[in-house]
Design a protein around this motif. Structure first.
Motif, PDB file in Angstrom:
ATOM      1  N   VAL A 193      35.768  48.187  25.532  1.00 18.21           N
ATOM      2  CA  VAL A 193      36.525  46.938  25.414  1.00 18.21           C
ATOM      3  C   VAL A 193      35.703  45.808  26.038  1.00 18.21           C
ATOM      4  O   VAL A 193      35.303  45.886  27.207  1.00 18.21           O
ATOM      5  N   ASP A 194      35.450  44.791  25.247  1.00 18.73           N
ATOM      6  CA  ASP A 194      34.702  43.631  25.749  1.00 18.73           C
ATOM      7  C   ASP A 194      35.683  42.617  26.319  1.00 18.73           C
ATOM      8  O   ASP A 194      36.501  42.057  25.600  1.00 18.73           O
ATOM      9  N   SER A 195      35.591  42.384  27.619  1.00 23.19           N
ATOM     10  CA  SER A 195      36.544  41.471  28.269  1.00 23.19           C
ATOM     11  C   SER A 195      36.222  40.015  27.961  1.00 23.19           C
ATOM     12  O   SER A 195      37.043  39.124  28.178  1.00 23.19           O
ATOM     13  N   GLY A 196      34.991  39.768  27.516  1.00 24.54           N
ATOM     14  CA  GLY A 196      34.588  38.389  27.266  1.00 24.54           C
ATOM     15  C   GLY A 196      34.203  37.653  28.538  1.00 24.54           C
ATOM     16  O   GLY A 196      33.824  36.494  28.512  1.00 24.54           O
ATOM     17  N   SER A 197      34.306  38.347  29.679  1.00 20.04           N
ATOM     18  CA  SER A 197      33.958  37.720  30.968  1.00 20.04           C
ATOM     19  C   SER A 197      32.677  38.343  31.492  1.00 20.04           C
ATOM     20  O   SER A 197      32.467  39.541  31.349  1.00 20.04           O
ATOM     21  N   ASN A 198      31.812  37.508  32.076  1.00 22.65           N
ATOM     22  CA  ASN A 198      30.577  38.080  32.614  1.00 22.65           C
ATOM     23  C   ASN A 198      30.622  38.182  34.134  1.00 22.65           C
ATOM     24  O   ASN A 198      29.628  38.470  34.785  1.00 22.65           O
ATOM     25  N   LEU A 199      31.789  37.937  34.705  1.00 24.94           N
ATOM     26  CA  LEU A 199      31.881  37.948  36.167  1.00 24.94           C
ATOM     27  C   LEU A 199      31.887  39.391  36.682  1.00 24.94           C
ATOM     28  O   LEU A 199      32.599  40.240  36.180  1.00 24.94           O
ATOM     29  N   THR A 200      31.046  39.650  37.671  1.00 22.62           N
ATOM     30  CA  THR A 200      31.005  40.975  38.300  1.00 22.62           C
ATOM     31  C   THR A 200      31.094  40.797  39.815  1.00 22.62           C
ATOM     32  O   THR A 200      30.909  39.684  40.322  1.00 22.62           O
ATOM     33  N   THR A 201      31.334  41.896  40.505  1.00 19.24           N
ATOM     34  CA  THR A 201      31.380  41.849  41.971  1.00 19.24           C
ATOM     35  C   THR A 201      30.041  41.329  42.510  1.00 19.24           C
ATOM     36  O   THR A 201      30.003  40.527  43.440  1.00 19.24           O
ATOM     37  N   ASP A 202      28.938  41.756  41.886  1.00 18.56           N
ATOM     38  CA  ASP A 202      27.600  41.288  42.280  1.00 18.56           C
ATOM     39  C   ASP A 202      27.483  39.775  42.222  1.00 18.56           C
ATOM     40  O   ASP A 202      26.934  39.141  43.127  1.00 18.56           O
ATOM     41  N   LEU A 203      28.000  39.200  41.124  1.00 17.69           N
ATOM     42  CA  LEU A 203      27.913  37.745  40.954  1.00 17.69           C
ATOM     43  C   LEU A 203      28.712  37.011  42.019  1.00 17.69           C
ATOM     44  O   LEU A 203      28.310  35.954  42.499  1.00 17.69           O
ATOM     45  N   ILE A 204      29.870  37.584  42.394  1.00 18.95           N
ATOM     46  CA  ILE A 204      30.694  36.951  43.432  1.00 18.95           C
ATOM     47  C   ILE A 204      29.921  36.941  44.752  1.00 18.95           C
ATOM     48  O   ILE A 204      29.879  35.939  45.459  1.00 18.95           O
ATOM     49  N   ASP A 245      36.398  46.665  42.660  1.00 19.60           N
ATOM     50  CA  ASP A 245      36.085  46.102  43.973  1.00 19.60           C
ATOM     51  C   ASP A 245      36.242  44.587  43.921  1.00 19.60           C
ATOM     52  O   ASP A 245      35.889  43.963  42.915  1.00 19.60           O
ATOM     53  N   LEU A 246      36.761  43.978  44.977  1.00 19.26           N
ATOM     54  CA  LEU A 246      37.001  42.531  45.044  1.00 19.26           C
ATOM     55  C   LEU A 246      37.743  42.082  43.789  1.00 19.26           C
ATOM     56  O   LEU A 246      37.305  41.185  43.088  1.00 19.26           O
ATOM     57  N   PHE A 247      38.835  42.726  43.499  1.00 24.24           N
ATOM     58  CA  PHE A 247      39.579  42.525  42.244  1.00 24.24           C
ATOM     59  C   PHE A 247      39.498  41.064  41.782  1.00 24.24           C
ATOM     60  O   PHE A 247      39.951  40.163  42.471  1.00 24.24           O
TER      61      PHE A 247
END
Length: 319
Positions: A297-308, A186-188
């Motif tokens: 797989v750990d993307s190393g990013s903590n960004l989520t749709t919730d955070l946006i 969601d919200l790519f």
């Protein structure tokens, strides 16, 4: 944005995309949702982009075009103005080095921001009692005025033509490692891009298939008013990513033996986000785990749709 870049790339041989700094955007439009570093990375991940020009000036000049050896520049048919009301493309238009592409109907950043600010509305509740919901469970809008009960907004009208334009059309080749990933996407965003890039690096010849869950399914495990983008918009967003070869529209939540056999999947990957059990309480990844082909797989990013969404709500006064 992806559709605009796709159209622009089709007009020439090499596409350079100028991306503004946070400062420039804040000055002319209001605070950006993503930082410039996030935006540089996102644009680079779109498959029609050959190169980016970081820190591009808000007003496109002939000097900028010449600096990057560009024959012409392309913009959507929605006019952009500077803070003092001037057409930002005036100079290049006069010089005959401007081309235009069509704006994508039915979706815009402003519209998506509006949907995020509607998050508090209860348009996903009481699904069983509401007949309007039942009418829409086939997931397709009945016309431009039709509202989706799942995303609470008017439908972005999907066509097979649009999907064909976005799809890679490439079949898996002998020697390809077929990797399956699934989710809402969601919200790519950059979190998704980082994850897909990491998955892409797992094999020498990766063929990544992304399974996208229908809106109702996403709402079941995400709750609130998710998804913000409907299945059609999510499909095109994921297809625009250079790491993805194919998309399964409305993939089953549980990764079944049938699905794995049908696509001849060699590896199934999931990010570090929580895996919600299926309706019957079972693990949706139990079959790939049983086959020994499941990998976190750990993307190393903590960004989520919730955070946006939280960023948007923080910015909303400025918007």
């Amino acid at each position: 944005h992806s559709n605009q870049l796709r159209q622009a790339r089709a007009m020439g041989d090499y596409l350079i995309v100028g991306v503004h700094t946070d400062e420039e955007i804040a000055k002319h439009k209001g605070p950006p949702v993503f930082t410039q570093e996030e935006r540089y990375k996102m644009v680079k991940a779109i498959k029609w982009v050959d190169e980016i020009a970081p820190g591009a000036p808000y007003v496109t000049t002939l000097e900028t075009l010449d600096k990057y050896n560009c024959d012409f520049c392309v913009h959507g048919d929605d006019i952009t103005l500077t803070i003092d009301g001037k057409d930002t493309y005036e100079e290049v238009k006069t010089a005959g080095r401007y081309r235009e592409c069509k704006r994508t109907q039915g979706v815009s950043t402003t519209d998506l921001v509006g949907r995020m600010l509607l998050m508090t509305k209860a348009h996903h509740s009481n699904i069983d009692e509401d007949l309007d919901y039942r009418k829409h469970t086939d997931n397709f809008g009945k016309g431009p005025k039709g509202h989706s009960p799942w995303t609470g907004v008017s439908q972005f009208l999907q066509t097979s033509q649009k999907i064909i334009q976005f799809a890679s059309g490439k079949e898996p080749q002998p020697g390809d490692t077929i990797i399956y990933v699934a989710g809402a996407f969601d919200l790519f965003h950059i979190g998704h891009v980082d994850f897909l890039e990491k998955v892409h690096q797992l094999a020498e010849k990766p063929y990544i298939i992304a399974g996208l869950h229908f809106d109702q399914e996403v709402n079941r495990y995400k709750g609130k008013n998710y998804p913000i983008m409907n299945i059609h918009e999510r499909t095109l967003s994921v297809l625009a990513c250079r790491y993805v070869s194919e998309v399964v529209i409305g993939a089953p939540y549980a990764v079944t033996a049938d699905l794995l056999d049908h696509f001849r999947v060699t590896l199934v990957c999931h990010g570090m986000t929580e895996v919600v059990p299926d309706k019957d309480g079972s693990d949706p990844y139990q079959e790939p785990k049983r086959r020994g082909i499941f990998q976190l797989v750990d993307s190393g990013s903590n960004l989520t749709t919730d955070l946006i969404v939280q960023r948007i709500i923080k910015n909303r006064l400025a918007f």
